[in-house]
Scaffold this active site. Structure first.
Site, PDB file in Angstrom:
ATOM      1  N   GLY A   1       0.766  -1.245   0.000  1.00 54.82           N
ATOM      2  CA  GLY A   1       0.000   0.000   0.000  1.00 54.82           C
ATOM      3  C   GLY A   1       0.791   1.284   0.000  1.00 54.82           C
TER       4      GLY A   1
ATOM      5  N   GLU B   1       3.894  -6.668   1.964  1.00 56.11           N
ATOM      6  CA  GLU B   1       3.537  -7.051   0.588  1.00 56.11           C
ATOM      7  C   GLU B   1       3.598  -5.841  -0.346  1.00 56.11           C
ATOM      8  OE1 GLU B   1      -0.441  -8.574   0.966  1.00 56.11           O
ATOM      9  OE2 GLU B   1       0.165 -10.276   2.198  1.00 56.11           O
ATOM     10  N   PRO B   2       4.749  -5.191  -0.452  1.00 53.92           N
ATOM     11  CA  PRO B   2       4.802  -3.996  -1.300  1.00 53.92           C
ATOM     12  C   PRO B   2       4.742  -4.349  -2.778  1.00 53.92           C
ATOM     13  CG  PRO B   2       7.007  -4.604  -0.616  1.00 53.92           C
ATOM     14  CD  PRO B   2       6.074  -5.557   0.084  1.00 53.92           C
TER      15      PRO B   2
ATOM     16  N   ARG C   1      -4.704   3.002 -16.300  1.00 58.70           N
ATOM     17  CA  ARG C   1      -4.870   3.747 -15.045  1.00 58.70           C
ATOM     18  C   ARG C   1      -5.516   5.129 -15.235  1.00 58.70           C
ATOM     19  NH1 ARG C   1      -1.490   5.131 -11.817  1.00 58.70           N
ATOM     20  NH2 ARG C   1      -2.561   4.390  -9.959  1.00 58.70           N
TER      21      ARG C   1
ATOM     22  N   TYR D   1      -8.973   5.164 -13.207  1.00 61.40           N
ATOM     23  CA  TYR D   1      -8.969   5.882 -11.919  1.00 61.40           C
ATOM     24  C   TYR D   1      -8.786   7.391 -12.072  1.00 61.40           C
ATOM     25  CZ  TYR D   1      -7.161   1.170 -10.762  1.00 61.40           C
ATOM     26  OH  TYR D   1      -6.933  -0.173 -10.664  1.00 61.40           O
TER      27      TYR D   1
ATOM     28  N   CYS E   1     -11.605   3.270 -29.679  1.00 66.26           N
ATOM     29  CA  CYS E   1     -12.869   3.945 -29.976  1.00 66.26           C
ATOM     30  C   CYS E   1     -13.703   4.168 -28.719  1.00 66.26           C
ATOM     31  CB  CYS E   1     -13.635   3.132 -31.001  1.00 66.26           C
ATOM     32  SG  CYS E   1     -12.654   2.946 -32.481  1.00 66.26           S
ATOM     33  N   GLU E   2     -13.179   4.914 -27.802  1.00 65.42           N
ATOM     34  CA  GLU E   2     -13.898   5.313 -26.588  1.00 65.42           C
ATOM     35  C   GLU E   2     -13.378   6.676 -26.176  1.00 65.42           C
ATOM     36  OE1 GLU E   2     -14.891   2.840 -23.525  1.00 65.42           O
ATOM     37  OE2 GLU E   2     -14.505   0.959 -24.576  1.00 65.42           O
TER      38      GLU E   2
ATOM     39  N   TYR F   1       1.170  -1.835 -12.236  1.00 63.01           N
ATOM     40  CA  TYR F   1      -0.215  -1.755 -12.703  1.00 63.01           C
ATOM     41  C   TYR F   1      -0.281  -1.129 -14.101  1.00 63.01           C
ATOM     42  CZ  TYR F   1      -0.673  -2.738  -7.761  1.00 63.01           C
ATOM     43  OH  TYR F   1      -0.523  -3.307  -6.536  1.00 63.01           O
TER      44      TYR F   1
HETATM   45  N1  LLP Z   1      -1.388  -6.994  -0.851  1.00 67.11           N
HETATM   46  C1  LLP Z   1      -2.676  -7.103  -1.211  1.00 67.11           C
HETATM   47  C2  LLP Z   1      -3.526  -8.071  -0.523  1.00 67.11           C
HETATM   48  C3  LLP Z   1      -3.193  -6.283  -2.231  1.00 67.11           C
HETATM   49  O1  LLP Z   1      -4.473  -6.391  -2.567  1.00 67.11           O
HETATM   50  C4  LLP Z   1      -2.346  -5.350  -2.874  1.00 67.11           C
HETATM   51  C5  LLP Z   1      -2.857  -4.502  -3.958  1.00 67.11           C
HETATM   52  C6  LLP Z   1      -0.993  -5.302  -2.485  1.00 67.11           C
HETATM   53  C7  LLP Z   1      -0.552  -6.127  -1.454  1.00 67.11           C
HETATM   54  C8  LLP Z   1      -0.002  -4.374  -3.120  1.00 67.11           C
HETATM   55  O2  LLP Z   1      -0.356  -3.055  -2.920  1.00 67.11           O
HETATM   56  P1  LLP Z   1       0.643  -1.885  -3.361  1.00 67.11           P
HETATM   57  O3  LLP Z   1       1.876  -1.980  -2.490  1.00 67.11           O
HETATM   58  O4  LLP Z   1       0.989  -2.069  -4.779  1.00 67.11           O
HETATM   59  O5  LLP Z   1      -0.112  -0.646  -3.103  1.00 67.11           O
HETATM   60  N2  LLP Z   1      -4.578  -1.281  -9.979  1.00 67.11           N
HETATM   61  C9  LLP Z   1      -4.490  -0.292  -8.930  1.00 67.11           C
HETATM   62  C10 LLP Z   1      -3.884  -0.845  -7.659  1.00 67.11           C
HETATM   63  C11 LLP Z   1      -4.630  -2.039  -7.103  1.00 67.11           C
HETATM   64  C12 LLP Z   1      -4.005  -2.586  -5.868  1.00 67.11           C
HETATM   65  C13 LLP Z   1      -4.643  -3.867  -5.483  1.00 67.11           C
HETATM   66  N3  LLP Z   1      -4.065  -4.516  -4.356  1.00 67.11           N
HETATM   67  C14 LLP Z   1      -3.717   0.903  -9.483  1.00 67.11           C
HETATM   68  O6  LLP Z   1      -3.345   0.889 -10.648  1.00 67.11           O
HETATM   69  O7  LLP Z   1      -3.525   1.891  -8.770  1.00 67.11           O
END
Ligand code: LLP
Length: 423
Positions: free
Chosen positions: A239, A273-274, A312, A316, A342-343, A371
């Protein structure tokens, strides 16, 4: 910090001119920097050196086998969310003892595969999933190590689509439900509740939501101890945000310090879990300007990358810095940078002021390493882009550009059979 910099007016990926890579491999093109990837993993991991911990890179952020291999060789584990991600992690050489498996919808076959691989932990998200894991493990004469994912009801203050730790979200169990689930888990023969897990959202730019979640988990941990449930692993998910534009997220050191301080008296292995913070600024997407088009209101720069390559901005409203690969044009223009799909939602940037560009020029969308490619599709029958890994002055193609034949390969058999419907 990343290694995409301008030298003599030209954008380089480490020591390789981006324009050379585009000339050799075409566009749209994803380019990653191996030195950045390693540096980010190391910066993150060493932020937690004061505490027993494991860094389990979140495969979903960028699951290219070569990315996974580089990270695994540097000692990382992985956080996976599907059988496909397990397959990739194992194929790339990730140690199964460093794999944790998250996600709300694990199928029986996926649970079997993970048990056979002997992964470290399942992050369990519902009572039914707990029961399914117990039964699948029983059939295989195994005991599954599990954590329960707790939804701490904390607002991560990020985009609603990537908030996951609020009670209205589908993720995890409330603390009351989790207490029941741990009691049940203790009574089941084929699961061993050894961990506690949470992940509250992505692209967090403040420390406070992490700490708020941790405080709630610590209270919960004490309740579990009273019930004789001994937790050895605390997984705080991923996160941590990155700078796309003007965000100023905490440095991993700040997160490391705050968590280490708060956890120092507890005898647990911390799991992290980065995803984005490791891979995000490791990659760029290079695209070529096809046309400039002006209407009464707007100037459109039509490029050859689209929402199917980088979704993205469309999904978003995300900001990616976009800049010409060659500097030095005179003047600026305020434009919508759009793709060929085409959007009207197909854009990389809206109302963006950039240095003046012309037909044929190359543009780079920065912070596209997480992502980016992983969320790409073949929409509008566009073959997916190629991916390149650079290190120093060397580069390798780590995913070939898809071909038209790739687009139809899985449909050829159907084409031969379709007439049989009429027989
Ligand atoms: N652990 C779990 C259980 C997760 O669901 C996620 C991301 C992570 C770790 C890794 O999170 P991070 O460190 O990357 O923030 N597609 C979206 C992001 C979706 C994230 C989903 N889960 C975007 O492009 O911003």
């Amino acid at each position: 910090m990343h290694y995409f910099t301008y030298k003599n007016g030209q954008l380089y990926a480490e020591d390789v001119p981006v324009a050379d890579l585009a000339a050799e491999h075409g566009t749209p093109l994803y380019i990653y920097s191996a030195s950045t990837l390693k540096r980010h993993l190391n910066a993150f991991d060493s932020a937690f050196q004061g505490i027993d911990h494991m860094t389990c890179y979140s495969v979903k952020a960028n699951s290219n086998l070569s990315v996974l291999k580089i990270l695994a060789q540097a000692g990382a584990g992985t956080d996976i969310v599907s059988g496909g991600e397990l397959f990739r992690a194992l194929r790339a050489g990730v140690d199964p003892k460093k794999i944790v498996y998250s996600g709300v919808g694990k199928k029986t076959v996926e649970i079997q595969e993970a048990l056979l691989a002997d992964i470290l932990l399942f992050n369990v998200e519902s009572i039914q999933e707990l029961q399914r894991i117990n039964s699948v493990a029983g059939d295989l004469h195994k005991v599954a190590r599990i954590s329960l994912r707790i939804n701490p009801d904390v607002d991560p203050k990020t985009h609603p689509y990537i908030s996951t730790g609020l009670k209205e979200n589908k993720f995890g169990l409330s603390r009351a439900e989790a207490l029941e689930a741990y009691t049940l888990a203790k009574s089941l023969p084929n699961v061993d509740p050894v961990g506690m897990d949470c992940h509250i959202g992505s692209q967090l730019t403040k420390l406070s939501p992490f700490l708020e979640a941790l405080d709630k988990l610590k209270i919960f941990y004490a309740q579990l101890r009273e019930r004789d449930i001994a937790i050895k692993y605390l997984d705080l998910g991923g996160g941590l945000g990155i700078t796309y534009n003007e965000e100023e997220p905490p440095h991993p050191d700040e997160l490391g310090q705050a968590l280490t301080e708060s956890l120092k008296d507890l005898d647990m292995t911390l799991i992290l879990e980065p995803g984005r913070v490791i891979a995000g600024n490791t990659g760029i997407l290079v695209t070529q300007v096809q046309y400039l088009k002006k209407n009464e209101d707007k100037l459109f720069v039509i490029v050859d990358a689209a929402m199917n390559d980088l979704v993205r901005p469309s999904l978003y409203g995300s900001y990616h810095r976009i800049a010409p690969v060659r500097e030095g044009s005179t003047g600026e223009m305020t434009v919508d940078i759009v793709g060929p799909i085409c959007e009207s939602g197909d854009f990389l940037a809206k109302n963006r002021t950039i240095p003046r560009v012309d037909q044929g020029d190359l543009l780079a969308a920065f912070s596209a390493g997480a992502y980016g490619f992983v969320m790409s599709s073949q929409y509008n029958s566009r073959p997916r882009a190629a991916e390149i890994m650079v290190q120093g002055s060397k580069h390798v193609l780590i995913r070939k550009r898809e071909t038209y034949n790739d687009l139809v390969a899985l449909e050829e058999e159907g084409l031969a059979l379709i007439d049989e419907l009429d027989d």
